[in-house]
Design a protein around this motif. Structure first.
Motif, short mmCIF file in Angstrom:
data_model
loop_
_atom_site.label_atom_id
_atom_site.label_comp_id
_atom_site.label_asym_id
_atom_site.label_seq_id
_atom_site.Cartn_x
_atom_site.Cartn_y
_atom_site.Cartn_z
N TYR A 16 0.83 -1.20 0.00
CA TYR A 16 0.00 0.00 0.00
C TYR A 16 0.87 1.26 0.00
N LEU A 17 1.93 1.24 0.80
CA LEU A 17 2.86 2.38 0.80
C LEU A 17 3.45 2.60 -0.59
N ALA A 18 3.79 1.52 -1.27
CA ALA A 18 4.32 1.64 -2.62
C ALA A 18 3.26 2.19 -3.57
N ALA A 19 2.02 1.73 -3.40
CA ALA A 19 0.94 2.16 -4.29
C ALA A 19 0.64 3.64 -4.16
N ILE A 20 0.78 4.21 -2.97
CA ILE A 20 0.49 5.64 -2.79
C ILE A 20 1.75 6.49 -2.98
N GLY A 21 2.85 5.85 -3.37
CA GLY A 21 4.07 6.58 -3.68
C GLY A 21 4.85 7.06 -2.47
N GLU A 22 4.73 6.34 -1.33
CA GLU A 22 5.41 6.78 -0.11
C GLU A 22 6.41 5.75 0.41
N LEU A 23 6.77 4.77 -0.39
CA LEU A 23 7.74 3.76 0.05
C LEU A 23 9.14 4.21 -0.36
N HIS A 24 9.72 5.13 0.38
CA HIS A 24 11.03 5.70 0.07
C HIS A 24 12.08 5.02 0.95
N LEU A 25 12.76 4.03 0.39
CA LEU A 25 13.69 3.22 1.18
C LEU A 25 15.15 3.59 0.99
#
Length: 491
Positions: A198-207
């Motif tokens: 879900y974090l990746a889908a909303i563009g917030e998975l900044h690792l």
């Protein structure tokens, strides 16, 4: 409607739907399929994983919510905040895991009565702890982003549905118990992976880590706050989990399983306080900002009356109908928890009758004392369990919870009175308790009719009608009618 209001409304709906699912799962479905000893294993594993994850996190979930506003910058990927949020807890997890593995002989010795059952799943406890840790950190990150509804849905609804499916498959013989435990750990892990997606889908998975994160706020400040939050969080976790852990160690997994069901039945008394807390927390904070102690004292008294009214009704409704509730569970051995339920109900009822003292402390200028109260309650819970479980078994664990809740609420109520000259009691509390006693005695006096179900309906009906009638004949009717009108309008 703003994003906070929308998320808040969705969270409320999800929470209450999840409470219903949780009751069906933990009070009816799981005990119908699992023996008490098997239920005890899942309870102990979940408790171990929760404490394991809390120690590993080092308070960084709370730190993330507190300090994310300083890092918020969507264009610059929040200056690498997510890798920082995950990094130290994962390092902590590695350290705790080494200790956990080295401590295996000691832990199995503590659970010597059921070491044969716990042993095969000891390493799986670390897996469950890892995914519990990652879920709590991602959930904190999403809260900071004002995306709370989806994680609530995963935890409150989807997880409980999946556990129900797994339990049903085990109950029908499609899974062995070993496969059930692995599936139980698997579905708990799955929701963490879904949250990551879900974090990746909303563009917030900044690792990707960045050095910029070290320049926004001093890392020492973040760690210091995390240490403070760890003490507060771990004390709360100990309060919620230590009785099951110690019961499994000092008595047996079977007693821990029976106690878990007793605890779940008594949890219904927490619902009014949770609902009120969503309103009370920001309102009390606003009163402190305005230094309006007069309105706060009035709010303290009125909410205490409402909690006492709801708590007495729920406690009597559950206590008078325990035979019916346990009859819904197909395993009669769980009924050994009847006395424990009554003791736990008494503790939670006292907690309700003393009102929002804890929220007043935590929102006040002397909020640090809340940590002292939490640590004191955790220590008292552990000591009382050590003293009472060996001679009394699961009833000892319930009595320990009752004594700890009474002690801490007396201390908090006294602290608020001494510090701010506010206390929640007046003659109307006596009226509520009197009405509850009369209605409860009348309902209890009804003889057993030809079926437990019919008896439950008659007792519940008489209790509700007589209790409501007595309350409406007192000055409390104004508060109750106003609350009903407000609730109806809000819907």
């Amino acid at each position: 409607m703003g994003i906070v209001q929308r998320q808040g409304l969705r969270n409320t709906v999800i929470s209450y739907f999840g409470l219903g699912l949780g009751f069906v799962n933990t009070t009816l479905l799981l005990p119908s399929f699992l023996e008490p000893r098997q239920m005890g294993l899942t309870t102990v594993l979940a408790s171990i994983a929760t404490i394991y994850a809390q120690l590993s996190a080092f308070g960084f979930a709370s730190m993330g919510i507190r300090f994310f506003p300083y890092f918020r910058d969507a264009q610059n990927r929040h200056h690498g905040f997510l890798p920082l949020l995950l990094g130290l807890p994962l390092l902590g997890f590695a350290v705790i895991t080494v200790l956990y593995l080295l401590g295996r002989p000691l832990v199995l010795q503590l659970y010597t009565h059921d070491a044969d059952l716990l042993g095969p799943y000891y390493l799986w406890g670390a897996v469950l702890a890892l995914f519990t840790l990652l879920y709590s950190l991602q959930d904190a990150y999403l809260k900071s982003l004002y995306h709370t509804a989806f994680s609530s849905f995963l935890q409150e609804v989807l997880l409980r549905i999946l556990i129900a499916v797994v339990a049903f498959l085990f109950g029908k013989g499609y899974l062995t118990f070993h496969e059930f435990v692995l599936a139980y750990i698997g579905v708990n892990s799955l929701i963490t992976l879904v949250l990551t997606a879900y974090l990746a889908a909303i563009g917030e998975l900044h690792l990707r880590p960045t050095r910029a994160v070290l320049r926004v706020r001093p890392v020492r400040e973040l760690v210091n706050f995390g240490a403070f939050a760890l003490l507060s969080n771990i004390s709360g976790t100990i309060i919620m989990s230590v009785d099951s852990l110690m019961l499994g160690s000092k008595s047996s997994f079977a007693d821990a399983g029976i106690y878990a069901i007793a605890m779940n039945i008594s949890t219904a008394l927490v619902i009014p306080a949770r609902a009120l807390g969503k309103i009370a927390f920001p309102l009390l904070a606003d009163y402190w900002k305005q230094q309006d102690l007069t309105r706060m004292a009035n709010f303290y008294r009125r909410t205490t009356r409402l909690l006492a009214v709801a708590g007495c009704w729920l406690a009597l409704g559950i206590g008078l109908n325990l035979d019916f509730i346990y009859s819904l569970i197909k395993r009669p051995e769980y009924a050994a928890g009847t006395t424990a339920v009554l003791l736990l109900l008494a503790g939670r009822l006292f907690d309700s009758i003393t009102g929002v003292n804890g929220l007043i402390v935590v929102t006040s200028p002397r909020y640090r004392y809340d940590l002292i109260f939490n640590i004191s309650l955790a220590v008292a819970t552990v000591v009382l369990n050590l003293l009472l479980i060996p001679p009394l078994g699961l009833q000892g664990a319930a009595l320990a919870a009752l004594l700890a809740l009474v002690s801490i609420n007396v201390a908090r109520t006294w602290f608020v009175w001494q510090s701010y000259r506010m206390q929640p009691f007046d003659y109307q509390i006596v009226m509520i308790l009197g009405a509850a006693a009369l209605a409860g005695l009348a309902a209890w006096s009804l003889p057993l009719i030809h079926s437990i179900f019919v008896t439950m309906l008659l007792r519940s009906g008489l209790l509700t009608a007589l209790y409501a009638g007595l309350l409406l004949a007192t000055p409390l009717r104004h508060d109750l009618l106003a609350f009903i009108r407000k609730t109806s309008t809000s819907k």
